[in-house]
Design a protein around this motif. Structure first.
Motif, PDB file in Angstrom:
ATOM      1  N   SER A 124       0.817  -1.220   0.000  1.00 54.30           N
ATOM      2  CA  SER A 124       0.000   0.000   0.000  1.00 54.30           C
ATOM      3  C   SER A 124       0.843   1.258   0.000  1.00 54.30           C
ATOM      4  CB  SER A 124      -0.915   0.035   1.218  1.00 54.30           C
ATOM      5  OG  SER A 124      -1.227  -1.232   1.674  1.00 54.30           O
ATOM      6  N   GLY A 125       2.167   1.109   0.061  1.00 58.32           N
ATOM      7  CA  GLY A 125       3.032   2.280   0.043  1.00 58.32           C
ATOM      8  C   GLY A 125       3.346   2.816   1.423  1.00 58.32           C
ATOM      9  N   LYS A 126       2.973   2.045   2.440  1.00 60.73           N
ATOM     10  CA  LYS A 126       3.216   2.449   3.829  1.00 60.73           C
ATOM     11  C   LYS A 126       4.677   2.152   4.207  1.00 60.73           C
ATOM     12  CE  LYS A 126       2.397   2.941   8.366  1.00 60.73           C
ATOM     13  NZ  LYS A 126       2.090   4.225   9.002  1.00 60.73           N
ATOM     14  N   LEU A 127       5.365   3.177   4.762  1.00 59.39           N
ATOM     15  CA  LEU A 127       6.737   2.977   5.237  1.00 59.39           C
ATOM     16  C   LEU A 127       6.708   2.425   6.645  1.00 59.39           C
ATOM     17  CD1 LEU A 127       8.741   6.162   4.121  1.00 59.39           C
ATOM     18  CD2 LEU A 127       9.024   3.824   3.286  1.00 59.39           C
ATOM     19  N   TYR A 128       7.507   1.409   6.889  1.00 60.01           N
ATOM     20  CA  TYR A 128       7.585   0.843   8.237  1.00 60.01           C
ATOM     21  C   TYR A 128       8.959   0.221   8.442  1.00 60.01           C
ATOM     22  CZ  TYR A 128       6.869  -3.818   6.138  1.00 60.01           C
ATOM     23  OH  TYR A 128       7.006  -4.978   5.412  1.00 60.01           O
ATOM     24  N   GLY A 129       9.231  -0.185   9.677  1.00 65.47           N
ATOM     25  CA  GLY A 129      10.507  -0.824   9.982  1.00 65.47           C
ATOM     26  C   GLY A 129      10.319  -2.325  10.034  1.00 65.47           C
ATOM     27  N   LYS A 130      11.280  -3.059   9.475  1.00 66.74           N
ATOM     28  CA  LYS A 130      11.168  -4.517   9.450  1.00 66.74           C
ATOM     29  C   LYS A 130      12.438  -5.121  10.045  1.00 66.74           C
ATOM     30  CE  LYS A 130       9.124  -7.997   6.548  1.00 66.74           C
ATOM     31  NZ  LYS A 130       9.759  -9.067   7.304  1.00 66.74           N
ATOM     32  N   LYS A 131      12.265  -6.078  10.962  1.00 72.72           N
ATOM     33  CA  LYS A 131      13.418  -6.668  11.640  1.00 72.72           C
ATOM     34  C   LYS A 131      14.245  -7.545  10.710  1.00 72.72           C
ATOM     35  CE  LYS A 131      14.386  -5.414  15.806  1.00 72.72           C
ATOM     36  NZ  LYS A 131      15.676  -5.047  16.352  1.00 72.72           N
ATOM     37  N   SER A 132      13.560  -8.369   9.926  1.00 70.58           N
ATOM     38  CA  SER A 132      14.321  -9.187   8.977  1.00 70.58           C
ATOM     39  C   SER A 132      13.945  -8.759   7.565  1.00 70.58           C
ATOM     40  CB  SER A 132      14.035 -10.668   9.194  1.00 70.58           C
ATOM     41  OG  SER A 132      12.646 -10.898   9.136  1.00 70.58           O
ATOM     42  N   CYS A 133      14.974  -8.655   6.764  1.00 72.93           N
ATOM     43  CA  CYS A 133      14.846  -8.041   5.449  1.00 72.93           C
ATOM     44  C   CYS A 133      14.126  -8.965   4.461  1.00 72.93           C
ATOM     45  CB  CYS A 133      16.254  -7.750   4.968  1.00 72.93           C
ATOM     46  SG  CYS A 133      16.336  -6.747   3.529  1.00 72.93           S
ATOM     47  N   ASN A 134      13.177  -8.416   3.725  1.00 72.23           N
ATOM     48  CA  ASN A 134      12.621  -9.143   2.568  1.00 72.23           C
ATOM     49  C   ASN A 134      12.470  -8.153   1.412  1.00 72.23           C
ATOM     50  OD1 ASN A 134      10.350  -7.634   3.069  1.00 72.23           O
ATOM     51  ND2 ASN A 134       8.998  -9.353   3.450  1.00 72.23           N
ATOM     52  N   ASN A 158       2.508   1.779  -7.721  1.00 78.74           N
ATOM     53  CA  ASN A 158       1.112   2.155  -7.663  1.00 78.74           C
ATOM     54  C   ASN A 158       0.622   2.197  -9.102  1.00 78.74           C
ATOM     55  OD1 ASN A 158      -1.376   3.187  -6.914  1.00 78.74           O
ATOM     56  ND2 ASN A 158      -0.624   5.309  -6.825  1.00 78.74           N
ATOM     57  N   ASN A 159       0.031   1.113  -9.557  1.00 75.60           N
ATOM     58  CA  ASN A 159      -0.374   0.968 -10.963  1.00 75.60           C
ATOM     59  C   ASN A 159       0.755   1.329 -11.921  1.00 75.60           C
ATOM     60  OD1 ASN A 159      -3.031   0.183 -10.272  1.00 75.60           O
ATOM     61  ND2 ASN A 159      -3.545   2.342  -9.918  1.00 75.60           N
ATOM     62  N   GLY A 160       1.955   0.823 -11.640  1.00 75.16           N
ATOM     63  CA  GLY A 160       3.073   1.047 -12.539  1.00 75.16           C
ATOM     64  C   GLY A 160       3.895   2.290 -12.216  1.00 75.16           C
ATOM     65  N   LYS A 161       3.355   3.138 -11.314  1.00 74.84           N
ATOM     66  CA  LYS A 161       4.104   4.353 -10.952  1.00 74.84           C
ATOM     67  C   LYS A 161       4.936   4.091  -9.699  1.00 74.84           C
ATOM     68  CE  LYS A 161       1.141   7.553 -10.452  1.00 74.84           C
ATOM     69  NZ  LYS A 161       0.247   8.682 -10.313  1.00 74.84           N
ATOM     70  N   ASP A 162       6.192   4.565  -9.742  1.00 74.91           N
ATOM     71  CA  ASP A 162       7.086   4.354  -8.609  1.00 74.91           C
ATOM     72  C   ASP A 162       6.514   4.952  -7.328  1.00 74.91           C
ATOM     73  OD1 ASP A 162       9.142   2.870  -9.699  1.00 74.91           O
ATOM     74  OD2 ASP A 162      10.255   4.635 -10.394  1.00 74.91           O
ATOM     75  N   MET A 163       6.763   4.256  -6.222  1.00 76.10           N
ATOM     76  CA  MET A 163       6.391   4.785  -4.904  1.00 76.10           C
ATOM     77  C   MET A 163       7.679   5.096  -4.149  1.00 76.10           C
ATOM     78  SD  MET A 163       3.021   2.711  -3.686  1.00 76.10           S
ATOM     79  CE  MET A 163       3.708   1.065  -3.548  1.00 76.10           C
ATOM     80  N   PHE A 164       7.825   6.364  -3.742  1.00 75.80           N
ATOM     81  CA  PHE A 164       9.087   6.838  -3.186  1.00 75.80           C
ATOM     82  C   PHE A 164       9.060   6.929  -1.658  1.00 75.80           C
ATOM     83  CE2 PHE A 164       8.908   8.437  -7.499  1.00 75.80           C
ATOM     84  CZ  PHE A 164      10.181   8.156  -7.967  1.00 75.80           C
ATOM     85  N   VAL A 165      10.246   6.752  -1.082  1.00 75.45           N
ATOM     86  CA  VAL A 165      10.433   7.090   0.332  1.00 75.45           C
ATOM     87  C   VAL A 165      10.351   8.607   0.396  1.00 75.45           C
ATOM     88  CG1 VAL A 165      12.055   7.075   2.260  1.00 75.45           C
ATOM     89  CG2 VAL A 165      11.953   5.120   0.676  1.00 75.45           C
ATOM     90  N   ALA A 166       9.513   9.136   1.288  1.00 75.55           N
ATOM     91  CA  ALA A 166       9.341  10.585   1.342  1.00 75.55           C
ATOM     92  C   ALA A 166       8.991  11.034   2.751  1.00 75.55           C
ATOM     93  CB  ALA A 166       8.253  11.009   0.362  1.00 75.55           C
TER      94      ALA A 166
END
Ligand SMILES: *[C@@H]1O[C@H](CO)[C@@H](O)[C@H](O)[C@H]1NC(C)=O
Ligand SMILES: *[C@@H]1O[C@H](CO)[C@@H](O)[C@H](O)[C@H]1NC(C)=O
Ligand SMILES: *[C@@H]1O[C@H](CO)[C@@H](O)[C@H](O)[C@H]1NC(C)=O
Length: 194
Positions: A124-134, A158-166
């Motif tokens: 969904s484009g939600k930024l979060y922290g992850k303990k083990s990398c995938n 998002n339907n082919g459009k890049d989702m950026f860290v922001a």
């Protein structure tokens, strides 16, 4: 005669290096606490045991940079103790020190050195922290014309459009679906930590 010399010489021979090793070990363990993250990343013995586990092996060997990611909106990317992602304006916050590791050409994984959470973006484009990398933790790093970097999810669009860290001008993480390459919020300068 020889025996005498040996028993006399041996302890002093042993004692010398032994003392030296002890002394070295003392300074090493002290040094680990005093080290900058950049030095810690280089010194294998100060790193987390996680680095030596099997599951982490596929990430080994890549180029590693220790940086803070300073957003053009004037916030440092920050990953907290619980893995929450936002911005901070505290230039000294250790939670904004990131390990940026190249995992393949143009693809990086970004890990909070202090929190030990990877930066991740879900479908969904939600930024979060992850303990083990995938795959959620893989980002395409691109240098834009203005010399800022952008980081777009390598897995999700998002339907082919890049989702950026922001990071918004208010210092919160923007949802990838709302991000645009042209936005200041998506522009980051990787700055070395002193
Ligand atoms: C780390 O420790 C191992 C043994 O545990 C040693 O062989 C190695 O030389 C050490 N490396 C550093 C950089 O101190
Ligand atoms: C940040 O660190 C610098 C240098 O270590 C220091 O001079 C400065 O006072 C610190 N700022 C804050 C807000 O702690
Ligand atoms: C992404 O994360 C948000 C917040 O945790 C959650 O509400 C959403 O369902 C997640 N989306 C997917 C596809 O996992």
């Amino acid at each position: 005669m020889r025996k005498w010399i040996l028993t006399w010489i041996l302890p002093s021979l042993l004692y010398g290096p032994y003392f030296h090793v002890l002394f070295l070990m003392g300074t090493l363990s002290l040094a680990c606490n005093d080290m900058t993250p950049e030095q810690m990343a280089v010194n294998v013995n100060c790193s987390s045991p996680e680095r030596h586990t099997r599951s982490y092996d596929y990430m080994e060997g890549g180029d590693i940079r220790i940086r803070k990611l300073f957003c053009r909106t004037q916030w440092y990317l920050w990953i907290g103790k619980q893995g929450n992602v936002k911005g901070t304006q505290d230039a000294n916050s250790s939670y904004s020190v990131m390990e940026i590791r190249t995992v393949s050409v143009g693809i990086v994984a970004i890990k909070g050195v202090h929190s030990e959470y990877f930066l991740a973006m879900n479908k969904s484009g939600k930024l979060y922290g992850k303990k083990s990398c995938n795959e959620d933790c893989n980002f395409k790093e691109l240098i834009q014309e203005n010399r800022y970097n952008t980081y777009a999810s390598a897995k999700w669009t998002n339907n082919g459009k890049d989702m950026f860290v922001a990071i918004t001008s208010k210092g919160s993480a923007l949802k990838g679906k709302k991000s645009k390459k042209e936005h200041k919020a998506s522009h980051f300068l990787p700055v070395p930590t002193s």
